[in-house]
Write an enzyme that holds these catalytic residues in place. Structure first.
Site, mmCIF file in Angstrom:
data_model
loop_
_atom_site.group_PDB
_atom_site.id
_atom_site.type_symbol
_atom_site.label_atom_id
_atom_site.label_comp_id
_atom_site.label_asym_id
_atom_site.label_seq_id
_atom_site.Cartn_x
_atom_site.Cartn_y
_atom_site.Cartn_z
ATOM 1 N N LYS A 37 14.599 2.033 -0.044
ATOM 2 C CA LYS A 37 14.648 1.457 1.306
ATOM 3 C C LYS A 37 15.260 2.458 2.271
ATOM 4 O O LYS A 37 16.113 3.243 1.869
ATOM 5 C CB LYS A 37 15.552 0.215 1.310
ATOM 6 C CG LYS A 37 14.964 -1.024 0.705
ATOM 7 C CD LYS A 37 15.956 -2.176 0.798
ATOM 8 C CE LYS A 37 15.472 -3.411 0.068
ATOM 9 N NZ LYS A 37 14.261 -4.005 0.621
ATOM 10 N N ARG B 63 10.217 -10.453 -7.555
ATOM 11 C CA ARG B 63 9.154 -11.217 -8.209
ATOM 12 C C ARG B 63 9.016 -10.825 -9.691
ATOM 13 O O ARG B 63 8.570 -11.624 -10.509
ATOM 14 C CB ARG B 63 7.832 -11.036 -7.455
ATOM 15 C CG ARG B 63 7.315 -9.633 -7.385
ATOM 16 C CD ARG B 63 6.271 -9.431 -6.291
ATOM 17 N NE ARG B 63 6.870 -9.323 -4.971
ATOM 18 C CZ ARG B 63 6.170 -9.188 -3.837
ATOM 19 N NH1 ARG B 63 4.858 -9.151 -3.857
ATOM 20 N NH2 ARG B 63 6.794 -9.100 -2.683
HETATM 21 N N1 BES Z 1 15.257 -8.129 -1.260
HETATM 22 C C1 BES Z 1 14.103 -7.813 -0.518
HETATM 23 C C2 BES Z 1 13.739 -8.863 0.529
HETATM 24 C C3 BES Z 1 14.714 -9.091 1.652
HETATM 25 C C4 BES Z 1 14.473 -8.544 2.896
HETATM 26 C C5 BES Z 1 15.801 -9.910 1.486
HETATM 27 C C6 BES Z 1 15.345 -8.797 3.935
HETATM 28 C C7 BES Z 1 16.684 -10.164 2.532
HETATM 29 C C8 BES Z 1 16.438 -9.615 3.771
HETATM 30 C C9 BES Z 1 12.922 -7.658 -1.471
HETATM 31 O O1 BES Z 1 13.219 -7.234 -2.746
HETATM 32 C C10 BES Z 1 12.018 -6.628 -0.884
HETATM 33 O O2 BES Z 1 12.421 -5.520 -0.786
HETATM 34 N N2 BES Z 1 10.810 -7.025 -0.524
HETATM 35 C C11 BES Z 1 9.868 -6.136 0.034
HETATM 36 C C12 BES Z 1 8.538 -6.398 -0.600
HETATM 37 C C13 BES Z 1 7.480 -5.401 -0.252
HETATM 38 C C14 BES Z 1 7.809 -4.042 -0.863
HETATM 39 C C15 BES Z 1 6.155 -5.888 -0.761
HETATM 40 C C16 BES Z 1 9.818 -6.402 1.534
HETATM 41 O O3 BES Z 1 9.876 -7.565 1.931
HETATM 42 O O4 BES Z 1 9.756 -5.440 2.291
HETATM 43 MG MG MG Z 2 13.235 -5.085 -2.880
#
Ligand code: BES
Ligand code: MG
Ligand code: ZN
Length: 500
Positions: free
Chosen positions: A279, A353
C-alpha cells in the site's frame, strides 16, 4: 462512571451540569424548559433566539443556573424532530451531555430520563440507550500516553413520577454490559500493530474465556494445525510475516436448552501493509484497524458470558499479519483453500477474503443456522457508503433485514447491497478456480462479497458485513463515538442474537 436513576423533580437535583432535552417543535412547550424559562425570568427564550438555538438534533444551549437552583450549569440539548428515532436522539443527547461536561471540567451530571414509557421506547430500552452513550462518550484510550483525560464521576438519570425506575435500572445494567464489550473491541483496535499481534489476539480470547466461566471456551490453532486443516489461502497471507499466525475458535454454549446456533467470523489481519502489492504510505496509516472484525467478535463474546442468551455462538478468527518479505506470497501465485478450490492471487492486498475463505469453510463444519462475517474488507465500500455505514451482503433476505433492523435499533447504520451473481465473471481465473481480485475497477465490494460466497455451502444462510468504513473513525462520528476504533457491530450482534 456511576449511573443511577432517581425519582423527583429534575430542577431540584444537586449536580454540576443539569441536562434537559427539547424537541424542535416544542422548545417552550416542554414541561421542563417552560419552567426553566420561568425560573430564568424569560431569559432562556432570549438566549435561544440570540444563539439561534432551535432544538435541532445535537444543538446545545448552556447557561449558568439561577441562584435558587442546586447546580452550576443548565444545558438544553436539541432532540430534533419528534418523528425521528427517539432512542437514537436519547443516545446523541446523552453523549453530548458527557462531552460538554468534560469540556467544562465538570464531574457530575443530572440528565432527564428521556421519552415516555411505551412499548418500543420502553423505560428499559431508553435507559439502556442512554447508558450506552454516556459510557461510550466517556471512553478514552490512554495506554500509550502520559497525559490521561478526566472522566465523569456520576450521572443521575432523573425520572418523573410514574416512570418505571425498576426497568430503567435493568436497562442500565444491560447497557453497561454492551458497552464493556464495545470497549474491549475499541481497545483491541486502538492498540498498534506492533503490540496487537495474532498472539495477543489469541491471548485476549483466552482471557475472555477465563473470565466468562464455563459457558465460553476457546481453542487456538497454530501453524502446524492450520496446515493440517489444509487452509492454504489463510497460510498464504500469513507466510510473509515474522509474527506467528493464530486461528482462534471461541464457543459460547448456553447452560439451558437452546434452539439456534450461529457462527460469527471476524477478519483478523492485525496489520495490513498490502504485502508485496504494498500500500502507499498514507493508506497504511490506519491499517492496525484491519482486525476490527475480530475485535467485534471478541467484544461480543465478552458480553455473551454475562448476558447468557439462549443461542449457541461460535466465534472464529483467522488471525495473521499481511507483510512483504522474501517469504511473502507473490502476485500470480496459486493456492488451495480448505474447501479444495484453487485461488490465483493477483493482488496480495486483497488478503482479507483469503483468510476469510478458510475461516468461513471451517465455520460451516458446525452447521450454524446463521453464519455472519464482519470484515474491514474493501476500500470500495467506503467510497460507496462513506465512513459511517456498513454494507451487508447476504444470500438470505430475512437474515439481512434482521441485521439491518438490529443496527437501526443500536444506532449502527448498515445498508443491504446486492450479491449480484452476474459479476462472478469478473473473478473467474484463467489458471485457477477463482482469482482474488476483479478484472473490473468497479463494484469492488460486491466482487469481494462474491468471492466469499464461493466458500459458502448452498444451503447455508450467510451474511457478510463490510465494516471498512465505520470500524475506525478518522474524525468523530457522533457524540458518543470519537476518534479511533469504534467497536462497531458489537451492540448490533448482541441485539440480533438476543432476538433470534
Ligand atoms: N484492509 C483493506 C480494506 C480497507 C480499506 C479497510 C480502507 C479499511 C479502510 C483490504 O485488505 C484491502 O486492501 N482491500 C483492497 C482490495 C483490492 C486490492 C482489490 C482495496 O480495497 O483497495
Ligand atoms: Mg489489503
Ligand atoms: Zn486488509
Amino acid at each position: 462512571m456511576e449511573i443511577l436513576v432517581q425519582k423527583g423533580d429534575i430542577l431540584e437535583v444537586a449536580t454540576d451540569l443539569l441536562v434537559v432535552g427539547a424537541y424542535e417543535s416544542e422548545l417552550l412547550h416542554d414541561p421542563f424548559t417552560e419552567r426553566l424559562n420561568e425560573l430564568l425570568g424569560g431569559k432562556m427564550t432570549k438566549m435561544a433566539k440570540a444563539q439561534e438555538f432551535e432544538a435541532k438534533l445535537g444543538q446545545t444551549l448552556i447557561f449558568a443556573a439561577p441562584d435558587k437552583m442546586d447546580m452550576e450549569y443548565v444545558m438544553v440539548v436539541g432532540l430534533g424532530e419528534l418523528k425521528s428515532s427517539v432512542v437514537e436522539a436519547a443516545r446523541l443527547a446523552s453523549g453530548t451531555a458527557v462531552q460538554m461536561a468534560k469540556k467544562m471540567g465538570l464531574r457530575k451530571i443530572a440528565i432527564e430520563f428521556f421519552g415516555e414509557d411505551h412499548e418500543e421506547f420502553s423505560a428499559k430500552n431508553t435507559a439502556e440507550a442512554m447508558t450506552e452513550a454516556l459510557l461510550l462518550a466517556d471512553y478514552q484510550f490512554n495506554v500509550y500516553k502520559k497525559r490521561k483525560g478526566v472522566s465523569i464521576k456520576e450521572v443521575i438519570i432523573v425520572a418523573e413520577d410514574g416512570r418505571d425506575a425498576r426497568s430503567a435500572e435493568k436497562g442500565i445494567e444491560k447497557g453497561r454490559i454492551c458497552v464493556d464489550g464495545t470497549t474491549v473491541a475499541r481497545d483491541l483496535v486502538n492498540t498498534p500493530g506492533q503490540d496487537m499481534t495474532p498472539t495477543r489476539l489469541a491471548e485476549a480470547a483466552e482471557e475472555i474465556s477465563r473470565i466468562s466461566g464455563e459457558t465460553v471456551k476457546v481453542e487456538i490453532f497454530d501453524r502446524a494445525q492450520v496446515e493440517k486443516m489444509g487452509m492454504g489461502a489463510y497460510l498464504a497471507v500469513a507466510q510473509g510475516a515474522d509474527s506467528e499466525l493464530k486461528f482462534i475458535h471461541l464457543t459460547y454454549t448456553p447452560t439451558v436448552d437452546y434452539k439456534k446456533t450461529v457462527a460469527v467470523v471476524g477478519k483478523g489481519v492485525t496489520f495490513d501493509s498490502g504485502g508485496l502489492s504494498l500500500k502507499p504510505g498514507s493508506s497504511m496509516e490506519t491499517m492496525k484497524c484491519d482486525m476490527a472484525g475480530a475485535a467485534t467478535v471478541l467484544g461480543l463474546f465478552t458480553a455473551l458470558g454475562r448476558l447468557q442468551p439462549k443461542v449457541a455462538v461460535h466465534g472464529i478468527i483467522a488471525a495473521c499479519e499481511n507483510m512483504p518479505s522474501g517469504r511473502a506470497i507473490r502476485p500470480g501465485d496459486i493456492v488451495k483453500s480448505a474447501n479444495g478450490k484453487t485461488i490465483e492471487i493477483l493482488n496480495t492486498d486483497a488478503e482479507g477474503r483469503l483468510t476469510l475463505a478458510d475461516a468461513l469453510h471451517y465455520a460451516q463444519k458446525f452447521e450454524p443456522d446463521y453464519l455472519v462475517d464482519l470484515a474491514t474488507l474493501t476500500g470500495a465500500i467506503v467510497v460507496g457508503l462513506g465512513e459511517e455505514i456498513a454494507g451487508v451482503f447476504s444470500n438470505d433476505n430475512v437474515l439481512s433485514n434482521k441485521l439491518v433492523k438490529a443496527g437501526e435499533e443500536t444506532g449502527e447504520d448498515m445498508c443491504a447491497l446486492p450479491l449480484h451473481s452476474a459479476y462472478k465473471k469478473l473473478i473467474q481465473s484463467e489458471v485457477a478456480d477463482i482469482q482474488n481480485t476483479s478484472t473490473s475497477r468497479y463494484g469492488g465490494s460486491i466482487t469481494a462479497a462474491l468471492f466469499l460466497s464461493e466458500f459458502i455451502n448452498s444451503s447455508q444462510k450467510w451474511a457478510h458485513i463490510d465494516i471498512a468504513g465505520p470500524a475506525f473513525a478518522e474524525r468523530p462520528m457522533n457524540s458518543y463515538t470519537g476518534l479511533g476504533g469504534t467497536g462497531f457491530g458489537v451492540r448490533t450482534l448482541i441485539r440480533w442474537i438476543e432476538e433470534l
